[in-house]
Write a protein that holds these residues in place. Sequence first.
Motif, mmCIF file in Angstrom:
data_model
loop_
_atom_site.group_PDB
_atom_site.id
_atom_site.type_symbol
_atom_site.label_atom_id
_atom_site.label_comp_id
_atom_site.label_asym_id
_atom_site.label_seq_id
_atom_site.Cartn_x
_atom_site.Cartn_y
_atom_site.Cartn_z
ATOM 1 N N GLU A 230 35.644 81.392 32.645
ATOM 2 C CA GLU A 230 35.274 80.177 31.917
ATOM 3 C C GLU A 230 36.490 79.401 31.421
ATOM 4 N N LYS A 231 37.503 80.121 30.939
ATOM 5 C CA LYS A 231 38.655 79.465 30.322
ATOM 6 C C LYS A 231 39.874 79.388 31.229
ATOM 7 N N GLY A 232 39.912 80.217 32.268
ATOM 8 C CA GLY A 232 41.033 80.167 33.192
ATOM 9 C C GLY A 232 42.341 80.587 32.549
ATOM 10 N N LEU A 233 43.376 79.788 32.755
ATOM 11 C CA LEU A 233 44.705 80.108 32.228
ATOM 12 C C LEU A 233 44.703 80.207 30.711
ATOM 13 N N HIS A 234 43.943 79.334 30.042
ATOM 14 C CA HIS A 234 43.899 79.377 28.587
ATOM 15 C C HIS A 234 43.267 80.683 28.089
ATOM 16 N N GLY A 235 42.305 81.210 28.829
ATOM 17 C CA GLY A 235 41.733 82.496 28.466
ATOM 18 C C GLY A 235 42.739 83.617 28.588
ATOM 19 N N VAL A 236 43.528 83.593 29.660
ATOM 20 C CA VAL A 236 44.573 84.600 29.834
ATOM 21 C C VAL A 236 45.589 84.517 28.701
ATOM 22 N N LEU A 237 45.986 83.308 28.341
ATOM 23 C CA LEU A 237 46.979 83.126 27.280
ATOM 24 C C LEU A 237 46.436 83.582 25.929
#
Length: 368
Positions: A230-237
């Motif tokens: 759902e969040k992509g890179l922002h979720g990983v960060l």
Amino acid sequence: MEAYKKWVRRNRDYVHSLESLANGLTWLLPERFSSSEIGPEAVTAFLGIITAINEHIIDSTPTHIHTNSTESSFPYSLCISALKDLETLVEVVAEHFYGNEKKWNFIAITEATKVLVRLALFHNHGYKMLLHGGETPNVENSANASSSPHSNGGFTKPRGHHGHGYLQRYPGQNPWNLEGRALSALSRFGDNARMVSDPTWLHRVQQQQAIMDPPTPVVKRHTLSSILSEKGLHGVLFVMGEVLFITRPFIYVLFIRKYGIRAWNPWFISLAVDLLGMGITSYATGSGDNRKHKQFHISASEKDELKRRKLLWALYLMRDPFFSKYTRQRLESTQKVLEPVPIIGFLTEKIIELITGAQTRYTYMSGS
């Protein structure tokens, strides 16, 4: 145990008063404990654990269970609070029996245990931001519950029964005119008839209505895969920032074991991990100047948590070697300036004495 739980829940104000009184009396312990800190720290740890248990009992009352539905049955917050209350006692006992160097082995074990518990809480709580290191449950929903068309202050409005204001939602229908009074009478008649008898055809209508208009779904607990999708890179960060915040104290202790408390390497590495973790979290949540990249809706308590974490950076002024090189000199010069002033000079001396004594303990200045 059940009797004690009932007593605590019925007398919560009285329990809080007793806890405050007991914590205040710890400052009046006999001077015979001054030769060893084990006694005062043991009493303080015991009182802290009892306080944490009482708070857990109060928070787990039946009227509060619905707010903690996202948590599992394991009392993570209670476990973390107990570890934080015991960590200073562990440090004092380890230093007393094993020396100043080997005590870091026991401190590392304590920090590793806290890291494991916090990571488990972070996972089981749906990868939500930890408040106060996990001691405070994060029960606020990220989504705005009031945005639902059928909600009122976070609670779903019943669709079967309608109050007297139900007619006012339709334009042109005034309950004080003839048509409004007729519709109101029919509505009351239908309600009364439903209380006496509930025919089979009404069950079918209600079932069809439930299928076509289902109730507001419960907010699901996020998993790592759902956050990443759902969040992509922002979720990983976001996950990386939280993991760095959780593991920073353990990393700090490991480098102290290797280089020593007087070395600059642990101090700089710990500060770098803190700054990196906060920068990543701020970017992912858009809580800083990157609002155009905002991907998470953080609650008010989570915003306060980010502010609290930034305030913890002030503890780096109290950690060696920065304290020995710079902070102590500033405190001593301030004491000399204020020493001739009546009362203020005496109070300043006592405050600096307490600060200097507390600085010798890692657990007081660790910010973990």
